[in-house]
Motif scaffolding. Structure first.
Motif, short mmCIF file in Angstrom:
data_model
loop_
_atom_site.label_atom_id
_atom_site.label_comp_id
_atom_site.label_asym_id
_atom_site.label_seq_id
_atom_site.Cartn_x
_atom_site.Cartn_y
_atom_site.Cartn_z
N GLU A 11 5.54 -69.84 -53.68
CA GLU A 11 6.64 -70.16 -54.61
C GLU A 11 7.12 -71.59 -54.39
O GLU A 11 7.53 -72.27 -55.33
N ILE A 12 7.07 -72.05 -53.16
CA ILE A 12 7.56 -73.40 -52.83
C ILE A 12 6.65 -74.46 -53.41
O ILE A 12 7.12 -75.47 -53.97
N LEU A 13 5.33 -74.26 -53.33
CA LEU A 13 4.37 -75.26 -53.80
C LEU A 13 3.91 -75.00 -55.23
O LEU A 13 3.31 -75.89 -55.85
N GLY A 14 4.14 -73.80 -55.74
CA GLY A 14 3.72 -73.48 -57.09
C GLY A 14 2.21 -73.40 -57.24
O GLY A 14 1.66 -73.74 -58.30
N GLN A 88 5.34 -83.94 -48.49
CA GLN A 88 5.27 -83.51 -47.10
C GLN A 88 6.35 -82.48 -46.80
O GLN A 88 6.09 -81.46 -46.14
N GLU A 89 7.56 -82.73 -47.28
CA GLU A 89 8.67 -81.82 -47.01
C GLU A 89 8.45 -80.45 -47.66
O GLU A 89 8.76 -79.41 -47.06
N ARG A 90 7.91 -80.44 -48.86
CA ARG A 90 7.63 -79.17 -49.53
C ARG A 90 6.57 -78.39 -48.75
O ARG A 90 6.68 -77.17 -48.58
N TRP A 91 5.54 -79.09 -48.29
CA TRP A 91 4.51 -78.42 -47.48
C TRP A 91 5.09 -77.91 -46.17
O TRP A 91 4.76 -76.80 -45.72
N TYR A 92 5.96 -78.70 -45.54
CA TYR A 92 6.66 -78.26 -44.33
C TYR A 92 7.38 -76.94 -44.59
O TYR A 92 7.28 -76.00 -43.79
N HIS A 93 8.09 -76.85 -45.70
CA HIS A 93 8.83 -75.61 -45.99
C HIS A 93 7.88 -74.46 -46.35
O HIS A 93 8.21 -73.29 -46.06
N TYR A 94 6.73 -74.78 -46.94
CA TYR A 94 5.74 -73.72 -47.15
C TYR A 94 5.33 -73.12 -45.81
O TYR A 94 5.28 -71.89 -45.65
N ILE A 95 5.03 -73.96 -44.84
CA ILE A 95 4.61 -73.47 -43.52
C ILE A 95 5.73 -72.67 -42.86
O ILE A 95 5.50 -71.55 -42.36
#
Length: 249
Positions: A11-14, A88-95
């Motif tokens: 949902e974070i990265l779509g 980068q921040e969106r990927w961080y929150h995905y992890i």
């Protein structure tokens, strides 16, 4: 032991994101981050999983190979800096908000996780550990750097700052609650002094000096002038640090 590829919609990265897991339920979560522009399968294809297979088969660790998005963040130099930092921040929150809790449910282990990686993956391991020592209590960074300048030059904003351990650690007050958690953790950095290691050696030494100044126990290991920035050396280093530091009996 065969691994299992898992794919789910973020949902974070779509978009759909895949990762691969190895291990038995009950093992301590260990997340491996790929090198620059790498994919989740690189860690296995270049023989890194095999080097720590004894701990996987014994049930001590539950390994997750995470996918990356470096091509639109750290490597995307034609993309504006603010957009790269946000990616980068969106990927961080995905992890942290999607992959980590899913992996914790899968492994069923309540201990904090281990973050590992080499090259760009070594940076990612450090970034996740230093940003979230409430979730990670050990890191092994092989040939990593911890300053954004190698990829972003002089550009800095508040989002990139949060992803630059060399910056935020320098300004972290010693009474910050994270400092106590760092001091209770296992922090390993290692870099060779051979070909293609110059920039990473600078980054490793920079972090070494910062942690020493903060009185945070850590082990920064500098290998010989024949030790290059390449998989054959990382395959030697990772099981060495697992045996002698991270999973030492």
């Amino acid at each position: 032991m065969e691994g299992k590829v898992r794919t789910s919609y973020s949902e974070i990265l779509g978009r759909d994101m895949s990762y691969k897991t190895f291990g038995k339920r009950g093992g301590r979560l260990c997340i491996a981050f790929a090198p620059q522009n790498g994919r989740y399968w690189d860690f296995e294809n270049f023989g890194m999983v095999e080097t720590i297979m004894p701990w996987i088969e014994s049930g001590e660790i539950y390994l997750v190979l995470a996918d990356s998005m470096d091509e639109i963040s750290w490597s995307g130099k034609d993309i504006p800096g603010s957009v790269r930092a946000e990616n980068q921040e969106r990927w961080y929150h995905y992890i942290i908000d999607e992959l980590y809790p899913s992996a914790k449910r899968q492994c069923g282990n309540r201990e904090k996780a281990i973050a590992i990686g080499c090259s760009m993956g070594g940076y990612h391991a450090g970034n996740f550990f230093f940003r979230r020592p409430d979730k990670f209590s050990a890191m092994v960074s092989l040939s990593g750097t911890f300053n954004s300048d190698l990829f972003f030059g002089s550009y800095m904003d508040s989002v990139l700052y949060d992803n630059c351990p060399a910056a935020f650690l320098r300004n972290m007050p010693l009474d910050h609650p994270w400092v106590k958690l760092y001091r209770e953790s296992t922090i390993i950095t290692c870099c060779g002094q051979g070909a293609w290691e110059e920039d990473l050696l600078r980054g490793t030494r920079e972090l070494d000096a910062i942690l020493t100044g903060m009185n945070i126990p850590h082990f920064s290991d500098y290998w010989g002038y024949d030790v290059n920035h390449d998989w054959p050396w990382w395959r030697v280093q990772l099981p060495y640090f697992f045996s002698n530091f991270v999973l030492k009996k």
